[in-house]
Scaffold this motif. Structure first.
Motif, PDB file in Angstrom:
ATOM      1  N   ARG B  23       0.818  -1.203   0.000  1.00 35.47           N
ATOM      2  CA  ARG B  23       0.000   0.000   0.000  1.00 35.47           C
ATOM      3  C   ARG B  23       0.850   1.249   0.000  1.00 35.47           C
ATOM      4  O   ARG B  23       0.499   2.256  -0.594  1.00 35.47           O
ATOM      5  N   ILE B  24       1.948   1.177   0.701  1.00 38.14           N
ATOM      6  CA  ILE B  24       2.832   2.335   0.707  1.00 38.14           C
ATOM      7  C   ILE B  24       3.716   2.308  -0.530  1.00 38.14           C
ATOM      8  O   ILE B  24       3.958   3.323  -1.157  1.00 38.14           O
ATOM      9  N   PRO B  27       2.004   3.577  -4.450  1.00 37.77           N
ATOM     10  CA  PRO B  27       1.971   4.981  -4.870  1.00 37.77           C
ATOM     11  C   PRO B  27       3.355   5.608  -4.974  1.00 37.77           C
ATOM     12  O   PRO B  27       3.600   6.419  -5.869  1.00 37.77           O
ATOM     13  N   VAL B  28       4.254   5.201  -4.090  1.00 35.66           N
ATOM     14  CA  VAL B  28       5.615   5.737  -4.157  1.00 35.66           C
ATOM     15  C   VAL B  28       6.238   5.358  -5.490  1.00 35.66           C
ATOM     16  O   VAL B  28       6.768   6.196  -6.222  1.00 35.66           O
ATOM     17  N   LEU B  31       4.588   7.289  -8.386  1.00 36.13           N
ATOM     18  CA  LEU B  31       4.982   8.687  -8.521  1.00 36.13           C
ATOM     19  C   LEU B  31       6.412   8.834  -8.986  1.00 36.13           C
ATOM     20  O   LEU B  31       6.724   9.705  -9.785  1.00 36.13           O
ATOM     21  N   LEU B  32       7.273   7.933  -8.515  1.00 39.77           N
ATOM     22  CA  LEU B  32       8.659   7.986  -8.981  1.00 39.77           C
ATOM     23  C   LEU B  32       8.709   7.741 -10.488  1.00 39.77           C
ATOM     24  O   LEU B  32       9.398   8.434 -11.223  1.00 39.77           O
TER      25      LEU B  32
END
Lengths: 346, 388
Positions: B23-24, B27-28, B31-32
């Protein structure tokens, strides 16, 4: 749970952006050189390359750049943007130290008036000022008598038509474009009372401004009027008019351009021999006049009317298709300038 | 759980990985990747990616821009929530655009004609906008349950009809007023008693001084977000909504009327859509004119997708999009065409959507492998159960 990760996600982008930003400070070229005179221009929907309205403004800017040796900057508008966007665009230019800021198109009127108050040392020009009304000691509004130029090309259309039917295609159904149609209609009926002017076709209804942009809409509308027997079609549809001219040209009929001398536009070179004339609206002149007046200190706030009398509007003769009727049109022009003919605007 | 959810449904409903790390991570990662792609794109267009992004950040953090970004994000947010309500039960309300424009026009005409003492005029205007939006959306809902018309088709058509209707009504002979020589056509101005003041005053009282005018109705967006979150998570309606979307059969069997849910969801979505134009109408323009912001309904679809239909996710997505749109102008100064911002937004949404879906599938496969492995070793899952 999912919320948590979203926070981290945004925080991360933020950090990444800040880091990249911090990593390379000072690389940006210095833009605040106070010695150079800088002119900022914000385009209307369609932007540079519409071969018509905005390009006329762009030509003015090019001329300013060449003859008056100033730095220029252009920003184009997005479709369907609220006034606040236009405002922040002008604010961006004024805030960056541009001494002159130009808004192209009536939609900029309110934004220019608002921003001008906050930047009293910057001079502003709004082309096609709404209601031809501006306020403030640093604002100039340029207004055009499009109906007068349209009157002359309307007369030309009637004189050149063999079928006795001519057409008009407007971009978006707004009062500004009604002026073009009213003048065209009156001019055609003046020289040939029996002429059939097809009811003006408007490509889109506001608030949809695609009609100034989408050439496909222009093509379709032009085909429709050709099918109804029109052999001369005048468009006042900005970028969408490219479709009109190409379709009419491909059918071997006469097209009449608008704003710029469209005979000379590279994008229309293939059909230029079918471009009878263009109703020229000298947006470029208004841009040039404005920059020049600020430069030599003769700037006067208020509004300036561009009409047949000062050649702010007119018709193009490129291609020589107008040679046989030019004298007749010049006569009409003289009568309008003298006030003997009053061209309707509605 | 091994029943396969089609990718498009998973994307629309905002399904994602369930494990904490993923979950973390998802998105990281997304976006990267999108930042990387954006940088490459900027490079390809011949710009210096670093200084371009810096110019955007510099400009986007000036006080004037912050106000504009927040105002813009308010519009995007309301629009995205309207869309997300439908998405939650896999109902595609593409008609938010027409719903809010029609609602704003009629509410503007009403507000321009009213002169009621302070809170009543505003409340009446807002309620009227919600009713109009809801009714316009209801047409699509009713068509779907009675005639089986796809809501995608009907709402797209209703957008066109709304455009035509607005063009008909926004006429001096009907709802608009004539201003001689003007190229703009607008409804009569909302009287000052019917307007909503800017938030700047309230904010400077707590020490935040901002230039310009921050929408007085910005808090409405926050309230809508909270209500949306509470309703979806803690009410019967929210449960029915989720179940109808996840498993229509199960919902039907447990007594939830799918038809009723469809109509109610469309009406709710439309009512929220009616709110989209209100901050601008009552707080900035005071009239519906040709310059009234259009196309927000479509931006809302993208923002809802990016925000994964979650109230907070949508808030961040709305601010991100508002930031990108606001700062697009400054790119032209560093010789980058502003259209690149549209590409950036597309890249962000696509990457997020694709990464989430891939990670979700990866997780499912991993779980299945684990289950298969344990079965093969004869391990008693039921007994080992909770320790997994």
């Amino acid at each position: 749970m999912r919320r948590g990760l979203k926070v981290s996600l945004v925080a991360l982008t933020g950090t990444a952006l800040t880091l990249t930003a911090a990593g390379c400070g000072g690389k940006k070229a210095a833009t605040s050189d106070q010695k150079t005179v800088k002119v900022g221009l914000a385009f209307d929907v369609g932007g540079r390359g519409d071969q018509s309205y905005n390009d006329s403004a762009a030509r003015g800017l090019e001329r300013v750049k060449k003859e008056l040796k100033v730095t220029t900057e252009e920003i184009s508008a997005k479709q369907d943007e609220p006034d606040a966007d236009k405002e922040s665009r002008l604010r961006l230019l004024a805030g960056k130290g541009y001494q002159m800021v130009i808004g192209i198109g009536f939609a900029y009127t309110a934004a220019v008036l608002k921003v001008a108050k906050d930047y009293p040392n910057t001079k502003f020009l709004v082309v096609d000022a709404d209601q031809c009304k501006v306020s403030g000691a640093n604002v100039l509004g340029a207004c055009f008598s499009e109906e007068q130029g349209s009157y002359l090309v309307g007369a030309a259309a009637a004189l050149k038509s063999k079928t006795g039917t001519i057409g008009f295609i407007g971009g978006v159904n707004v009062p500004l474009i009604h002026k073009f149609e009213a003048g065209y209609d009156a001019g055609a009926k003046k020289v040939k009372p029996g002429i059939k002017v097809l009811p003006g076709k408007y490509l889109t209804q506001p608030p949809n401004f695609d009609g100034f942009k989408n050439p496909a809409l222009g093509s379709e509308a032009a085909q429709g009027q050709l099918d109804q027997g029109a052999d001369v079609i005048y468009h006042a549809a900005g970028g969408a008019g490219l479709g009109v001219i190409k379709t009419v040209g491909a059918a071997g009929k006469w097209a009449i351009g608008v704003d710029s001398d469209q005979y000379a536009q590279p994008a229309l070179a293939a059909v230029k021999n079918q471009i009878l004339t263009s109703m020229v609206k000298r947006v470029d002149l208004s841009v040039y006049d404005f920059v020049k007046s600020v430069g030599d200190g003769t700037f006067k706030a208020g509004t300036k009317q561009y009409n047949l009398a000062n050649d702010g509007v007119g018709f193009a003769v490129s291609g020589g298709h107008m040679d046989d009727i030019k004298a007749q049109l010049d006569d009409l022009k003289a009568q309008i300038v003298a006030g003997k003919i009053v061209v309707p605007t509605e | 759980m091994s029943k396969k959810v089609p990718a498009w449904q998973a994307v629309l409903r905002g399904l994602g990985p369930r494990g904490m790390a993923l979950r973390i991570g998802a998105p990281v990662l997304a976006l990267l990747i999108s930042l990387g792609i954006t940088m490459v794109l900027l490079r390809v267009t011949g710009a210096d990616p670093v200084s371009s992004v810096q110019a955007m950040v510099d400009y986007g953090t000036t006080p004037n821009s912050v106000v504009d970004i927040l105002n813009r994000a308010t519009r995007y947010y309301l629009s995205a929530v309207a869309v997300a309500i439908g998405f939650r039960m896999a109902l595609l309300n593409i008609g938010v655009d027409g719903q809010y424009r029609l609602a704003a026009l009629l509410a503007a005409a009403l507000a321009g004609a009213l002169s009621l003492p302070a809170p009543f005029g505003q409340i009446l205007t807002i309620v009227a906008a919600m009713v109009v939006g809801g009714l316009w959306a209801a047409i699509a809902g009713v068509l779907k349950v009675t005639r089986g018309v796809s809501e995608v088709l009907s709402t797209i058509m209703l957008n066109s009809i709304a455009t035509g209707l607005i063009a008909y009504l926004l006429n001096p002979k009907r709802l608009a007023e004539m201003r001689p020589g003007s190229n703009n056509i607008a409804t009569p101005q909302v009287p000052s008693s019917g307007r909503v003041g800017a938030l700047n005053g309230a904010l400077s009282a707590i020490g935040i001084d901002l230039p310009g005018r921050l929408y007085g109705l910005l808090p409405v967006a926050i309230v809508v977000g909270i209500v949306f979150w509470v309703v979806v998570n803690y009410t019967r309606f929210g449960f029915d909504l989720k179940v109808s979307g996840l498993a229509p059969g199960a919902a039907e069997a447990s007594g939830v009327s799918a038809k009723k849910m469809i109509v109610v969801t469309m009406v709710t979505s439309g009512a929220i859509a009616g709110l989209i134009g209100m901050p601008e109408l009552l707080g900035a323009s005071y009239e519906y004119s040709l310059n009234f912001p259009a196309g927000l309904g479509f931006t809302g679809i993208t923002v809802a997708l990016l925000g994964r239909n979650h109230p907070l996710g949508i808030a961040f997505a709305a601010v991100l999009f508002a930031f990108l749109d606001q700062t697009s102008d400054v790119l032209q100064e560093v010789e980058v065409p502003k259209e690149i911002v549209g590409v950036m937004q597309g890249v962000v949404v696509l990457t997020v959507v694709i990464v989430y879906e891939l990670v979700r599938r990866f997780e499912i496969r991993r779980e299945q492998r684990a289950v298969a492995g344990e079965l093969a070793t004869g391990h008693d899952l039921a007994r080992a159960g909770k320790g997994r």
